[in-house]
Design an enzyme around this catalytic site. Structure first.
Site, PDB file in Angstrom:
ATOM      1  CE  LYS A   1       6.041   8.443  -8.203  1.00  0.00           C
ATOM      2  NZ  LYS A   1       4.825   9.065  -8.708  1.00  0.00           N
TER       3      LYS A   1
ATOM      4  CD  GLU B   1       3.305   4.648   7.183  1.00  0.00           C
ATOM      5  OE1 GLU B   1       4.174   5.134   6.423  1.00  0.00           O
ATOM      6  OE2 GLU B   1       2.283   5.260   7.520  1.00  0.00           O
TER       7      GLU B   1
ATOM      8  N   GLY C   1       1.483   6.559  -7.648  1.00  0.00           N
ATOM      9  CA  GLY C   1       1.485   5.339  -6.836  1.00  0.00           C
ATOM     10  C   GLY C   1       0.227   4.509  -7.031  1.00  0.00           C
ATOM     11  NE  ARG C   2      -4.354   8.926  -6.790  1.00  0.00           N
ATOM     12  CZ  ARG C   2      -3.490   9.869  -6.435  1.00  0.00           C
ATOM     13  NH1 ARG C   2      -2.500   9.570  -5.605  1.00  0.00           N
ATOM     14  NH2 ARG C   2      -3.608  11.094  -6.878  1.00  0.00           N
TER      15      ARG C   2
ATOM     16  CD  GLU D   1      -3.217   8.679  -2.214  1.00  0.00           C
ATOM     17  OE1 GLU D   1      -2.620   8.168  -3.164  1.00  0.00           O
ATOM     18  OE2 GLU D   1      -2.883   8.473  -1.031  1.00  0.00           O
TER      19      GLU D   1
ATOM     20  CG  HIS E   1     -26.762 -12.320   4.355  1.00  0.00           C
ATOM     21  ND1 HIS E   1     -28.010 -12.832   4.647  1.00  0.00           N
ATOM     22  CD2 HIS E   1     -26.434 -12.788   3.136  1.00  0.00           C
ATOM     23  CE1 HIS E   1     -28.397 -13.618   3.645  1.00  0.00           C
ATOM     24  NE2 HIS E   1     -27.464 -13.595   2.713  1.00  0.00           N
TER      25      HIS E   1
ATOM     26  CE  LYS F   1       2.883  10.347   3.388  1.00  0.00           C
ATOM     27  NZ  LYS F   1       3.457  10.389   2.058  1.00  0.00           N
TER      28      LYS F   1
HETATM   29  O1  F6P Z   1       0.994   8.889   1.496  1.00  0.00           O
HETATM   30  C1  F6P Z   1       0.297   8.542   0.347  1.00  0.00           C
HETATM   31  C2  F6P Z   1       1.224   7.918  -0.633  1.00  0.00           C
HETATM   32  O2  F6P Z   1       2.135   8.848  -1.112  1.00  0.00           O
HETATM   33  C3  F6P Z   1       0.468   7.264  -1.775  1.00  0.00           C
HETATM   34  O3  F6P Z   1       0.124   8.138  -2.762  1.00  0.00           O
HETATM   35  C4  F6P Z   1       1.427   6.209  -2.173  1.00  0.00           C
HETATM   36  O4  F6P Z   1       0.820   5.221  -2.983  1.00  0.00           O
HETATM   37  C5  F6P Z   1       1.879   5.706  -0.845  1.00  0.00           C
HETATM   38  O5  F6P Z   1       1.963   6.856  -0.038  1.00  0.00           O
HETATM   39  C6  F6P Z   1       3.188   4.976  -0.827  1.00  0.00           C
HETATM   40  O6  F6P Z   1       4.218   5.771  -1.312  1.00  0.00           O
HETATM   41  P1  F6P Z   1       5.607   5.149  -1.720  1.00  0.00           P
HETATM   42  O7  F6P Z   1       5.364   4.199  -2.852  1.00  0.00           O
HETATM   43  O8  F6P Z   1       6.472   6.298  -2.122  1.00  0.00           O
HETATM   44  O9  F6P Z   1       6.158   4.423  -0.533  1.00  0.00           O
END
Ligand code: F6P
Length: 548
Positions: A210, A216, A271-272, A357, A389, A510
């Site tokens: 987003k 990452e 995002g979620r 979240e 199990h 972060k």
């Molecule tokens: O750090 C959490 C978060 O902001 C989530 O809410 C989001 O889904 C995820 O990181 C990834 O964010 P982006 O889509 O901006 O890379």
């Protein structure tokens, strides 16, 4: 909507629930079922293909009446309307919350700042569909002229969990001649193992973010580009092998992806809550545009139900209210999600982000600390029967109260021998055992030695919801299930008076990680100003990593 709401625990409706809980907390489901032959019918609801039996909960008619009174008093109806009509209910980020617009029909109008957002939604969907058709048919070629056989989504959190979960869930509907991978972890292993055996000339990367700034994802995307160019050499190959999904066109082009190859979405999609936007491009490539639209129709069906159905028979709202009952009035801290479908293996992980979240907050919408009630639960689970199990022992006989959602299907996706009936026999048996248990008398009657009786007794009275789907898992059904949980989370968050749509709690880690990166990489010993523990751990890591 702007007026400060009372603290929920100060409401008469909350107090009435607390008093009611004191009256019924010791009642056993055995007695409740014995006293009311109509209980299973009474405590059930339906939407689309999903039937909910919530009768195996520690509730009676009065509990539901009081929970609904609390929801009404909390303005849940107005809250739902505010969400659906694009009010800026994400107050800390001053944003509308309109994932429901992602599945709105073309002729609906939803205004944000005076602008109808629905045409934009459909324009992106149409572009996604055209792109998917080209890739799936082989018309879209890689730089060397080969067709695309591998699709790798690079994203994390909401830009990974949704498409990864849904791809796995809908494999039965996917193009089996193509391979799909999902890289999220910044641990190189994730990338290395995902692309192992893939031919770069046949591989398409979707960089989904987003913000397009997530550490990452950006690092994995750079690694992907290097991996591609190590074979294809020419920088121009990036155009044929990379597309982006983002709200941030400037960062996308800075990364080197042509914005012609970018599929947008909007700041009003969290995002979620985003995998039914362009974040689901990998899924559309797998199941095709028709399958994707069928999934959106499933979402839509539940949206309409949630928006228009009275709370008494509103399935997501009831699920939310019953969950809140345990969370706030029994002190339960957790909810187990137990899908009896291997295809839904990642559904609990997806719901973890959706729920935790969203509702993992301890400050209310007015900025007041929350001290008198609990908010979102710890969500976890795995597909049945594997869990039986492993950890079900604790659910049956541990000291904790763990409400569970059982999700099962009347029809299998893979008809094979007696597998499905065995699976579903376990599904039904578990909710029965959890609710009714086995008394000491029943154990003794089996001739069990007295010393063993306490160990073999099941006290029961463990609450469960059963979501039984009339058919097999399909794109449409998956859409229904996800929307049910989205709206369940909304119901609870609204009553708790929290903002379910921000996530400031992820920021601190972060920022600190960004500070630590150069400290790990510095060739000379860096000055460390963390606490004693963190300083010592960093030094130890540096020493060992450098072979000292
Ligand atoms: O750090 C959490 C978060 O902001 C989530 O809410 C989001 O889904 C995820 O990181 C990834 O964010 P982006 O889509 O901006 O890379």
């Amino acid at each position: 909507m702007s007026q400060a709401r009372p603290v929920p625990t100060d409401l008469d409706e909350w107090k009435a629930l607390a008093a009611h809980q004191a009256r019924i907390r010791d009642a056993h489901l055995r007695e409740m079922f014995a006293a009311d032959p109509g209980r299973a019918d009474r405590f059930s609801a339906r939407v689309g293909d999903v039937f909910l039996d919530y009768s195996k909960n520690r509730i009676d008619a009065e509990t539901i009446r009081l929970l609904i009174a609390l929801a009404e008093r909390s303005g849940l109806r107005a809250g739902i309307e505010a969400m659906f009509t694009g009010e800026k209910i994400n107050v800390t980020e001053k944003r509308a919350v309109l994932h429901t617009a992602l599945r709105a029909p073309r002729d609906e109008r939803i205004l944000v700042d005076g602008k109808d957002v629905v045409p934009g939604v459909h324009e992106v969907l149409d572009r996604m569909a055209a792109f998917s058709d080209r890739v799936r048919s082989g018309a879209w070629k890689g730089a060397t002229g080969k067709r695309i056989r591998n699709v790798v989504n690079v994203g994390i959190g909401g830009s990974d969990l949704g498409p990864a979960m849904a791809y796995e869930a809908l494999q039965a509907f996917s193009d089996r001649s193509m391979r799909f991978g999902f890289v999220s972890n910044v641990d190189a292993t994730d990338f290395v193992e995902t692309v192992r055996g893939m031919d770069p000339a046949e591989t398409l990367f979707i960089v989904a973010s987003k913000t397009f700034t997530t550490l990452e994802t950006m690092n994995n995307a750079r690694t992907a580009r290097e991996w591609l160019l190590a074979t294809l050499k020419d920088e121009s190959a990036v155009r044929d092998h990379f597309v982006a999904v983002s709200t941030n066109a400037a960062e996308v082009s800075k990364f080197g992806i042509d914005t012609d190859n970018m599929f947008g979405f909007w700041d009003w999609v969290g995002g979620r809550y985003s995998y039914d936007s362009s974040v689901g491009l990998s899924l559309m490539l797998a199941i095709g545009p028709d399958g994707f639209r069928d999934m959106l129709a499933g979402f839509r069906l539940v949206d309409e139900h949630f928006r228009t159905t009275p709370l008494e028979s509103n399935l997501p709202a009831l699920l939310g209210l019953v969950g809140l009952w345990y969370d706030d009035f029994f002190g339960a801290e957790t909810v187990a999600i137990l899908p009896y479908s291997q295809y839904l293996a990642r559904f609990p992980a997806y719901l973890q982000q959706l729920d935790m979240e969203s509702d993992g907050k301890s400050v209310d919408r007015e900025g007041r600390p929350i001290t008198t009630y609990q908010t979102g639960p710890i969500v976890w689970g795995q597909p049945g029967t594997n869990g039986q199990h492993a950890y079900y022992q604790l659910i049956h006989q541990g000291t904790k109260l763990i409400p569970c959602d059982f999700i099962g299907f009347c029809k299998p996706n893979n008809e094979l021998g007696i597998h499905h009936d065995l699976l579903m026999a376990n599904f039904f048996a578990q909710t029965e055992a959890l609710a009714f248990g086995k008394t000491a008398e029943e154990v003794r009657a089996e001739g069990v030695a007295e010393a063993q009786v306490p160990h073999r007794t099941f006290r029961g009275n463990h609450p469960t919801n059963t979501l039984l789907v009339d058919r097999e898992l399909t794109p449409n059904v998956l859409g229904q299930l996800v929307a049910i949980y989205e709206h369940k989370v909304f119901t609870q968050g609204w009553i708790w008076n929290i903002n379910s749509f921000d996530q400031w709690g992820v920021e601190l880690g972060k920022v600190l990680a960004n500070r630590i990166v150069p400290q790990l990489q510095s060739p000379t010993e860096p000055a460390l100003e963390h606490d004693g523990s963190t300083n010592a751990l960093i030094r130890r890591y540096r020493r060992i990593r450098r072979g000292g």
